[in-house]
Write a protein that holds these residues in place. Structure first.
Motif, PDB file in Angstrom:
ATOM      1  N   ALA A 186     -22.952 -24.337 -58.307  1.00  0.00           N
ATOM      2  CA  ALA A 186     -24.385 -24.134 -58.493  1.00  0.00           C
ATOM      3  C   ALA A 186     -25.147 -24.484 -57.209  1.00  0.00           C
ATOM      4  O   ALA A 186     -26.065 -23.767 -56.793  1.00  0.00           O
ATOM      5  CB  ALA A 186     -24.889 -24.966 -59.658  1.00  0.00           C
ATOM      6  N   VAL A 187     -24.781 -25.585 -56.578  1.00  0.00           N
ATOM      7  CA  VAL A 187     -25.449 -25.999 -55.338  1.00  0.00           C
ATOM      8  C   VAL A 187     -25.200 -24.964 -54.256  1.00  0.00           C
ATOM      9  O   VAL A 187     -26.110 -24.558 -53.525  1.00  0.00           O
ATOM     10  CB  VAL A 187     -24.971 -27.394 -54.904  1.00  0.00           C
ATOM     11  CG1 VAL A 187     -25.435 -27.736 -53.495  1.00  0.00           C
ATOM     12  CG2 VAL A 187     -25.450 -28.447 -55.888  1.00  0.00           C
ATOM     13  N   SER A 188     -23.944 -24.536 -54.175  1.00  0.00           N
ATOM     14  CA  SER A 188     -23.585 -23.540 -53.172  1.00  0.00           C
ATOM     15  C   SER A 188     -24.355 -22.236 -53.410  1.00  0.00           C
ATOM     16  O   SER A 188     -24.855 -21.626 -52.467  1.00  0.00           O
ATOM     17  CB  SER A 188     -22.086 -23.287 -53.229  1.00  0.00           C
ATOM     18  OG  SER A 188     -21.726 -22.256 -52.352  1.00  0.00           O
ATOM     19  N   ALA A 189     -24.456 -21.820 -54.652  1.00  0.00           N
ATOM     20  CA  ALA A 189     -25.194 -20.594 -54.969  1.00  0.00           C
ATOM     21  C   ALA A 189     -26.672 -20.764 -54.630  1.00  0.00           C
ATOM     22  O   ALA A 189     -27.333 -19.839 -54.122  1.00  0.00           O
ATOM     23  CB  ALA A 189     -25.011 -20.248 -56.434  1.00  0.00           C
ATOM     24  N   GLY A 190     -27.229 -21.946 -54.893  1.00  0.00           N
ATOM     25  CA  GLY A 190     -28.641 -22.203 -54.576  1.00  0.00           C
ATOM     26  C   GLY A 190     -28.901 -22.153 -53.077  1.00  0.00           C
ATOM     27  O   GLY A 190     -29.901 -21.598 -52.622  1.00  0.00           O
ATOM     28  N   ILE A 191     -27.997 -22.736 -52.335  1.00  0.00           N
ATOM     29  CA  ILE A 191     -28.153 -22.736 -50.879  1.00  0.00           C
ATOM     30  C   ILE A 191     -28.062 -21.319 -50.341  1.00  0.00           C
ATOM     31  O   ILE A 191     -28.866 -20.892 -49.511  1.00  0.00           O
ATOM     32  CB  ILE A 191     -27.101 -23.652 -50.219  1.00  0.00           C
ATOM     33  CG1 ILE A 191     -27.412 -25.115 -50.547  1.00  0.00           C
ATOM     34  CG2 ILE A 191     -27.042 -23.429 -48.719  1.00  0.00           C
ATOM     35  CD1 ILE A 191     -26.353 -26.088 -50.081  1.00  0.00           C
ATOM     36  N   THR A 192     -27.087 -20.576 -50.830  1.00  0.00           N
ATOM     37  CA  THR A 192     -26.911 -19.193 -50.394  1.00  0.00           C
ATOM     38  C   THR A 192     -28.145 -18.369 -50.726  1.00  0.00           C
ATOM     39  O   THR A 192     -28.629 -17.582 -49.904  1.00  0.00           O
ATOM     40  CB  THR A 192     -25.669 -18.573 -51.047  1.00  0.00           C
ATOM     41  OG1 THR A 192     -24.535 -19.382 -50.730  1.00  0.00           O
ATOM     42  CG2 THR A 192     -25.427 -17.159 -50.588  1.00  0.00           C
ATOM     43  N   ALA A 193     -28.682 -18.553 -51.936  1.00  0.00           N
ATOM     44  CA  ALA A 193     -29.878 -17.817 -52.343  1.00  0.00           C
ATOM     45  C   ALA A 193     -31.067 -18.195 -51.467  1.00  0.00           C
ATOM     46  O   ALA A 193     -31.868 -17.329 -51.070  1.00  0.00           O
ATOM     47  CB  ALA A 193     -30.190 -18.090 -53.812  1.00  0.00           C
ATOM     48  N   GLY A 194     -31.183 -19.468 -51.139  1.00  0.00           N
ATOM     49  CA  GLY A 194     -32.274 -19.916 -50.271  1.00  0.00           C
ATOM     50  C   GLY A 194     -32.181 -19.314 -48.881  1.00  0.00           C
ATOM     51  O   GLY A 194     -33.174 -18.883 -48.298  1.00  0.00           O
ATOM     52  N   ILE A 195     -30.989 -19.264 -48.327  1.00  0.00           N
ATOM     53  CA  ILE A 195     -30.789 -18.685 -46.997  1.00  0.00           C
ATOM     54  C   ILE A 195     -31.121 -17.203 -46.997  1.00  0.00           C
ATOM     55  O   ILE A 195     -31.792 -16.695 -46.099  1.00  0.00           O
ATOM     56  CB  ILE A 195     -29.340 -18.936 -46.511  1.00  0.00           C
ATOM     57  CG1 ILE A 195     -29.138 -20.426 -46.201  1.00  0.00           C
ATOM     58  CG2 ILE A 195     -29.008 -18.092 -45.289  1.00  0.00           C
ATOM     59  CD1 ILE A 195     -27.702 -20.813 -45.894  1.00  0.00           C
ATOM     60  N   GLU A 196     -30.666 -16.513 -48.058  1.00  0.00           N
ATOM     61  CA  GLU A 196     -30.951 -15.079 -48.152  1.00  0.00           C
ATOM     62  C   GLU A 196     -32.443 -14.820 -48.279  1.00  0.00           C
ATOM     63  O   GLU A 196     -32.987 -13.897 -47.664  1.00  0.00           O
ATOM     64  CB  GLU A 196     -30.189 -14.467 -49.316  1.00  0.00           C
ATOM     65  CG  GLU A 196     -28.696 -14.368 -49.080  1.00  0.00           C
ATOM     66  CD  GLU A 196     -27.924 -13.890 -50.311  1.00  0.00           C
ATOM     67  OE1 GLU A 196     -28.555 -13.653 -51.360  1.00  0.00           O
ATOM     68  OE2 GLU A 196     -26.700 -13.768 -50.201  1.00  0.00           O
ATOM     69  N   ALA A 197     -33.131 -15.631 -49.063  1.00  0.00           N
ATOM     70  CA  ALA A 197     -34.582 -15.469 -49.228  1.00  0.00           C
ATOM     71  C   ALA A 197     -35.300 -15.734 -47.902  1.00  0.00           C
ATOM     72  O   ALA A 197     -36.238 -15.018 -47.525  1.00  0.00           O
ATOM     73  CB  ALA A 197     -35.098 -16.413 -50.309  1.00  0.00           C
ATOM     74  N   TYR A 198     -34.849 -16.745 -47.192  1.00  0.00           N
ATOM     75  CA  TYR A 198     -35.453 -17.071 -45.898  1.00  0.00           C
ATOM     76  C   TYR A 198     -35.258 -15.909 -44.920  1.00  0.00           C
ATOM     77  O   TYR A 198     -36.190 -15.492 -44.230  1.00  0.00           O
ATOM     78  CB  TYR A 198     -34.827 -18.349 -45.335  1.00  0.00           C
ATOM     79  CG  TYR A 198     -35.326 -18.697 -43.953  1.00  0.00           C
ATOM     80  CD1 TYR A 198     -36.557 -19.326 -43.777  1.00  0.00           C
ATOM     81  CD2 TYR A 198     -34.570 -18.385 -42.823  1.00  0.00           C
ATOM     82  CE1 TYR A 198     -37.011 -19.641 -42.505  1.00  0.00           C
ATOM     83  CE2 TYR A 198     -35.026 -18.685 -41.558  1.00  0.00           C
ATOM     84  CZ  TYR A 198     -36.245 -19.319 -41.391  1.00  0.00           C
ATOM     85  OH  TYR A 198     -36.700 -19.622 -40.144  1.00  0.00           O
TER      86      TYR A 198
END
Length: 145
Positions: free
Chosen positions: A18-30
């Motif tokens: 979940a943390v990894s998915a959140g980080i990945t989603a944040g990077i993609e959004a950025y």
């Protein structure tokens, strides 16, 4: 004990995912929000070209300045005018001395010589005025450039 360990491992694995998915989603959004648009790319390219242009222009001017300085100094040289003013000053002194000598001479000859000396003195005065104007113009030009 083994069951608890399996449950803890499964929970930590789920949390990590979940943390990894959140980080990945944040990077993609950025990255999506910071993707440069075509206008921004053109503007950046224009700024780079203008910077290069300024650099090349300043280098060219720095290469040209010594040549320009020599040309300005040559065109604004006042040594010729200064020498002529010195000659005219000497001639004016000679005229003054001749006038003093003529005061004692014959009246008719005295008038002719005095008239010629006065005409020459007027010419010298006008020429001095012109030379001083040239010197002023050249000096101001040299001062400004």
């Amino acid at each position: 004990k083994r069951g608890v360990k399996k449950a803890a491992a499964a929970a930590s694995s789920g949390i990590g995912t979940a943390v990894s998915a959140g980080i990945t989603a944040g990077i993609e959004a950025y990255n999506r929000g910071n993707q440069p648009t075509a206008d921004a790319l053109l503007e950046q390219e224009r700024r780079v070209r203008m910077g290069r242009c300024r650099l090349e222009t300043s280098r060219a001017m720095m290469d040209f300045l010594p040549t320009l300085k020599k040309a300005v100094l040559k065109e604004t040289d006042v040594s010729r005018e200064t020498e002529e003013l010195k000659r005219l000053r000497i001639e004016k002194k000679e005229i003054f001395n001749k006038k003093e000598e003529n005061e004692d001479a014959n009246a008719d000859a005295n008038q002719m010589v005095t008239k010629e000396l006065n005409e020459r003195e007027d010419f010298i005065r006008e020429r001095e005025r012109c030379l001083w104007n040239e010197i002023k113009i050249k000096s101001m030009t040299r001062l400004v450039t």
